[in-house]
Design an enzyme around this catalytic site. Structure first.
Site, PDB file in Angstrom:
ATOM      1  N   HIS A 179      41.731  31.942  40.674  1.00  0.00           N
ATOM      2  CA  HIS A 179      40.940  31.819  41.905  1.00  0.00           C
ATOM      3  C   HIS A 179      39.465  32.112  41.694  1.00  0.00           C
ATOM      4  O   HIS A 179      38.654  31.846  42.570  1.00  0.00           O
ATOM      5  CB  HIS A 179      41.505  32.751  42.981  1.00  0.00           C
ATOM      6  CG  HIS A 179      42.826  32.276  43.506  1.00  0.00           C
ATOM      7  ND1 HIS A 179      42.952  31.555  44.651  1.00  0.00           N
ATOM      8  CD2 HIS A 179      44.080  32.369  42.990  1.00  0.00           C
ATOM      9  CE1 HIS A 179      44.220  31.251  44.854  1.00  0.00           C
ATOM     10  NE2 HIS A 179      44.934  31.726  43.852  1.00  0.00           N
ATOM     11  N   ASP A 388      30.826  32.448  42.946  1.00  0.00           N
ATOM     12  CA  ASP A 388      32.053  32.489  43.734  1.00  0.00           C
ATOM     13  C   ASP A 388      32.963  31.367  43.256  1.00  0.00           C
ATOM     14  O   ASP A 388      32.517  30.214  43.133  1.00  0.00           O
ATOM     15  CB  ASP A 388      31.702  32.284  45.222  1.00  0.00           C
ATOM     16  CG  ASP A 388      32.664  33.019  46.139  1.00  0.00           C
ATOM     17  OD1 ASP A 388      33.781  33.339  45.690  1.00  0.00           O
ATOM     18  OD2 ASP A 388      32.290  33.271  47.301  1.00  0.00           O
TER      19      ASP A 388
HETATM   20  C1  GDG Z   1      38.799  34.688  46.067  1.00  0.00           C
HETATM   21  C2  GDG Z   1      37.616  34.099  45.288  1.00  0.00           C
HETATM   22  C3  GDG Z   1      38.076  31.896  46.342  1.00  0.00           C
HETATM   23  C4  GDG Z   1      37.439  37.562  55.168  1.00  0.00           C
HETATM   24  N1  GDG Z   1      37.152  38.554  55.970  1.00  0.00           N
HETATM   25  C5  GDG Z   1      38.053  38.547  56.961  1.00  0.00           C
HETATM   26  C6  GDG Z   1      38.904  37.499  56.739  1.00  0.00           C
HETATM   27  N2  GDG Z   1      38.504  36.904  55.617  1.00  0.00           N
HETATM   28  C7  GDG Z   1      39.165  35.745  55.017  1.00  0.00           C
HETATM   29  C8  GDG Z   1      38.307  34.516  55.149  1.00  0.00           C
HETATM   30  C9  GDG Z   1      38.725  33.721  53.939  1.00  0.00           C
HETATM   31  C10 GDG Z   1      39.093  34.791  52.945  1.00  0.00           C
HETATM   32  O1  GDG Z   1      39.334  35.996  53.645  1.00  0.00           O
HETATM   33  C11 GDG Z   1      37.979  35.055  51.923  1.00  0.00           C
HETATM   34  O2  GDG Z   1      37.983  34.052  50.998  1.00  0.00           O
HETATM   35  P1  GDG Z   1      36.738  33.707  50.088  1.00  0.00           P
HETATM   36  O3  GDG Z   1      37.017  32.453  49.380  1.00  0.00           O
HETATM   37  O4  GDG Z   1      35.539  33.578  50.939  1.00  0.00           O
HETATM   38  O5  GDG Z   1      36.526  34.936  49.082  1.00  0.00           O
HETATM   39  P2  GDG Z   1      37.444  35.965  48.175  1.00  0.00           P
HETATM   40  O6  GDG Z   1      38.167  36.921  49.037  1.00  0.00           O
HETATM   41  O7  GDG Z   1      36.499  36.578  47.207  1.00  0.00           O
HETATM   42  O8  GDG Z   1      38.504  35.063  47.427  1.00  0.00           O
HETATM   43  C12 GDG Z   1      37.018  32.946  46.052  1.00  0.00           C
HETATM   44  C13 GDG Z   1      39.321  32.522  46.952  1.00  0.00           C
HETATM   45  O9  GDG Z   1      39.779  33.618  46.170  1.00  0.00           O
HETATM   46  C14 GDG Z   1      40.436  31.490  47.051  1.00  0.00           C
HETATM   47  O10 GDG Z   1      40.748  30.947  45.814  1.00  0.00           O
HETATM   48  O11 GDG Z   1      37.538  30.966  47.257  1.00  0.00           O
HETATM   49  O12 GDG Z   1      35.978  32.360  45.307  1.00  0.00           O
HETATM   50  O13 GDG Z   1      36.628  35.093  45.051  1.00  0.00           O
HETATM   51  O14 GDG Z   1      39.860  32.980  54.219  1.00  0.00           O
HETATM   52  O15 GDG Z   1      38.585  33.920  56.367  1.00  0.00           O
HETATM   53  N3  GDG Z   1      39.894  37.175  57.569  1.00  0.00           N
HETATM   54  C15 GDG Z   1      40.084  37.961  58.648  1.00  0.00           C
HETATM   55  N4  GDG Z   1      39.291  39.016  58.888  1.00  0.00           N
HETATM   56  C16 GDG Z   1      38.279  39.353  58.075  1.00  0.00           C
HETATM   57  O16 GDG Z   1      37.574  40.337  58.326  1.00  0.00           O
HETATM   58  N5  GDG Z   1      41.054  37.655  59.480  1.00  0.00           N
END
Ligand code: GDG
Length: 752
Positions: A179, A388
């Site tokens: 990821h 990212d």
């Molecule tokens: C890793 C990789 C890659 C966040 N805060 C809240 C919340 N979220 C949810 C978002 C989104 C997810 O969490 C975060 O995903 P991201 O992709 O932005 O980032 P990482 O957590 O670092 O994820 C990344 C991912 O894996 C998938 O492969 O994209 O690059 O680092 O879905 O909506 N959801 C809720 N409350 C929050 O406060 N409900």
């Protein structure tokens, strides 16, 4: 197998965290649903499989439950986890988790793979614990998996697991998805030698490796080539254990869930609430886990620059910044939280007014409806990670904008930027660019916003998370099919027994054996692979049987073959068929040929070798070879192609052929090859057993000319004209040993 999509088979998902968290309070277990991109995404996929009418037990989840549970409670957790979440917990002690998770995962791999080498800790204790925890996962999995399962392992916490699992269950289909970014070779190589090798080998235990983008896949190929010497052919890497497919699967989101969110009453309620608090202002949204890779400080600095340059926007815009707690207790994270809060305070103190707070900061988890409301109420989403893997927040924001308005500002350092080209793309290190992008976004006409969002939405709708997971699982099933096809050519037990029986019964046998890569593994330099005592003893006992003619059929020059095998009663073929030597006879040329051309071509080859450290020219009597096994693989591939082109022009009218071997370019007489040499041998005797074994393209010419009844074997898992494949030279030696040791002493002469 009829199930091309894999949806009929049970899917075993393995990730560091389970889809729930457990805590122990007053001696009792408490369960909390866990959020995050991976869990949310996979849950949506599982739900879609269920909706498609599959059985409810068509998946299970294996992972860590979120805290160390001991004693009696483990049993309780085991049964509750299975009953409520179809999950199998992996139990780890607090110490194991500390050095594994906070240590190797988050203080070594996370910073390094996100290009923060100065934050990277190289601590052998952490590495040991990483290996140990991967082993614990493997042991737990072995109690769960069934032969017809599909196993899908997730992320950087478990990079050693695919190989560990394959060693125990070689036929189990294993997929791995990373990821986070796979960094460039120059960064990956910073890991100590054994670590980087074992990580690559661990990953290459999988049948399928998935990455978010083409660049990450290229980086992976480069590291596999430079560190392990494994080349890729059209996205497939051949290892001694099998074929591994490496492909890109950009992770999507549950598009409909976000697009439909605005219709939900709870989301509407949240929107009213936000709008009430932030009426008459333009909202710039920022949402991330607390992480230095997310570029939160740069974002604030960019916003500060924007406010500095644009007083007319004072009182008109608000940066709504949600920072979600993550990895609490880790030094860099605690330090960054402090810096963020100081900077928020500084900006608010510097520009704020009694009726206006420029940055509205929240450090907490927000529930889905509040998040969707924020996406929906915000005019701009500002996403500026320094690195990212993908970034799902950017995709979720675009999906939520059902009326088409809203502007996404997105860092070029995210995987998502590859798919969301209509966003305003910025370099997050350039604060001024962030400030300028904010001005551009605030001034962008609504119809332009809609035009861009509609294009991105169409793409995100098509390739949503269900499609992402579905594609990965189908690819895993097809890789299995390819693997099974190649495996079908691996010499099976019955054919091996037939071969031995045929050999036993025959009276006049010929064995054509290539040397390099067949009787011995390939080495960096040809001089390093002199046959050892075991190989010599084996050849010796084969030749001791008067029914056998053993021919070493090689690309080597005749003096080397003489030096190594001259004392044995073997036939020799040198320079890919230019020279032939019958047992006990002198060398003879296979056809009359001159070698004046060498004088003309050698300086050209030398000049290419001079340009490439590690490359060298080998001059033989009737051929020349340009070796580049020890040279930089990328530079070598380019130069080899350039040189081949150059030589092809020069040799077009001569009776010569330029051929590409295994990290070697050879120039030799046309019409002289291992096939013509073998034909020469076979024509002179009436053999009732013909066996040929070789490992590269030059051996294919040999396999092609053999009679129908001959047995041919190619070493390596590649497609071939040969009847069968064996994986590695050790298996060839094992087969030949079985022939040499048949209990048939009566006919042997007893001496080599
Ligand atoms: C890793 C990789 C890659 C966040 N805060 C809240 C919340 N979220 C949810 C978002 C989104 C997810 O969490 C975060 O995903 P991201 O992709 O932005 O980032 P990482 O957590 O670092 O994820 C990344 C991912 O894996 C998938 O492969 O994209 O690059 O680092 O879905 O909506 N959801 C809720 N409350 C929050 O406060 N409900």
């Amino acid at each position: 197998m009829s199930d091309k999509t894999g949806s009929e088979r049970r899917l075993v998902i393995v990730s560091n965290r389970l889809p729930f968290n457990v805590t122990v309070s007053e001696g009792r277990l408490r369960f909390h649903e866990s959020a995050g991109g991976l869990v949310t995404g996979l849950s949506a996929y599982i739900e879609s499989r269920r909706r498609a009418g599959r059985l409810s037990d068509n998946h299970v989840w294996v992972g860590w439950p979120g805290s160390s549970v001991e004693g009696q409670l483990q049993e309780e957790l085991r049964s509750e986890a299975l009953l409520r979440f179809q999950s199998y917990p992996v139990f780890l002690s607090a110490e194991e988790m500390d050095q594994f998770y906070l240590g190797f995962c988050n203080a070594t791999i996370w910073p390094l793979f996100h290009y923060f080498p100065s934050y990277t800790v190289y601590q052998p204790r952490f590495w040991d614990q990483y290996k140990r925890v991967n082993e614990v996962f493997c042991e737990s999995l072995m109690n769960v998996v069934r032969p017809d399962d599909l196993v899908w392992i997730h992320d950087y916490h478990l990079m050693l697991l695919p190989r560990m699992l394959k060693k125990k269950a070689p036929d189990l289909p294993v997929g791995f998805f990373l990821h986070i970014p796979f960094p460039s070779f120059e960064v990956f190589r910073l890991l100590p030698g054994t670590w980087r090798r074992e990580i690559l080998e661990g990953l290459l235990g999988a049948d399928l490796i998935g990455l978010h983008t083409y660049e990450y896949a290229q980086h992976f190929f480069q590291s596999a080539l430079r560190i392990l010497g494994f080349e890729n052919q059209m996205g497939r890497i051949l290892t001694p254990e099998g074929i591994v497919k490496v492909d890109t699967f950009p992770m999507g989101i549950d598009f409909d869930k976000f697009a439909n969110a605005i219709g939900r009453a709870d989301v509407q309620g949240e929107i009213q609430h936000s709008r009430h608090r932030l009426s008459h202002v333009k909202i710039i949204l920022s949402v991330d886990r607390l992480d230095y890779s997310k570029g939160i400080l740069n974002r604030l600095e960019g916003f500060e620059l924007f406010l500095e340059a644009n007083p007319r926007y004072h009182g008109v815009v608000v940066l709504a910044m949600v920072v979600v707690p993550s990895r609490i207790g880790v030094h860099h994270y605690d330090q960054m939280k402090k810096q963020i809060e100081e900077l928020v305070g500084k900006i608010n103190g510097r520009f704020g007014r009694i009726d206006w707070t420029p940055v509205v900061y929240q450090y907490r988890n927000v529930p889905f409806e509040a998040l969707a409301a924020l996406y929906s109420a915000s005019d701009i989403c500002l996403v500026t990670p320094l690195r990212d893997g993908m970034n799902l927040v950017a995709k979720e924001y675009v999906a939520t904008r059902t009326d088409g308005t809203g502007v996404l500002i997105l860092s070029e350092m995210t995987g998502a930027a590859k798919e969301l080209g209509e966003a305003i793309i910025v370099n997050p290190n350039n604060r001024q660019a962030i400030a300028d992008a904010l001005s551009e976004a605030l001034e962008m006409p609504a119809n332009e916003q809609k035009r861009r969002n509609r294009m991105m939405q169409a793409r995100l709708r098509r390739y949503d998370v269900m499609r992402w997971a579905g594609d990965f699982v189908s690819a895993l099933v097809s890789v299995q099919e390819v693997r099974d096809k190649v495996r079908a050519k691996l010499l099976p037990y019955a054919a091996r027994s037939d071969l031995i029986e045929h050999y036993r019964q025959s009276r006049r046998r010929v064995l054509f054996l290539d040397y390099d890569g067949t009787l011995t593994p390939l080495a960096r330099h040809p001089a390093l692979v002199k046959p050892n005592e075991t190989q010599m003893d084996l050849l010796c006992s084969l030749t001791a049987d008067p029914r056998n003619t053993v021919v070493i059929i090689s690309g080597r020059d005749r003096s080397t073959l003489d030096k190594w095998f001259g004392d044995l009663s073997v036939g020799l073929v040198a320079e890919h068929g230019a020279w032939l030597k019958g047992v006990g006879k002198p060398w003879r040329l296979s056809k009359s040929m001159t070698s004046e051309w060498k004088g003309q071509l050698l300086p050209i080859l030398e000049s290419y070798a001079d340009r490439l450290p590690g490359a060298f020219v080998e001059e033989k009597e009737h051929s020349v070879a340009w070796h580049y096994r020890s040279a930089d693989p990328d530079q070598a591939a380019l130069l080899a192609a350039e040189m081949t082109d150059h030589l092809a022009n020069l040799t077009a009218k001569a009776d010569l052929q330029v051929s590409q071997g295994n990290r070697v370019v050879e120039i030799r007489h046309a019409g002289v090859n291992k096939g013509t040499a073998a034909r020469d041998w076979i024509a002179n005797a009436d053999f009732d057993f013909v066996l040929a074994i070789g490992d590269d393209l030059t051996d294919e010419e040999l396999f092609r000319v053999l009679p129908e009844s001959a047995m041919s074997i190619r070493v390596g898992l590649v497609s071939t004209h040969a009847r069968y494949n064996l994986r590695v030279p050790a298996e060839v030696l094992e087969l030949l040993n079985a022939l040499a040791q048949l209990p048939d002493e009566a006919t042997k002469s007893g001496k080599c």
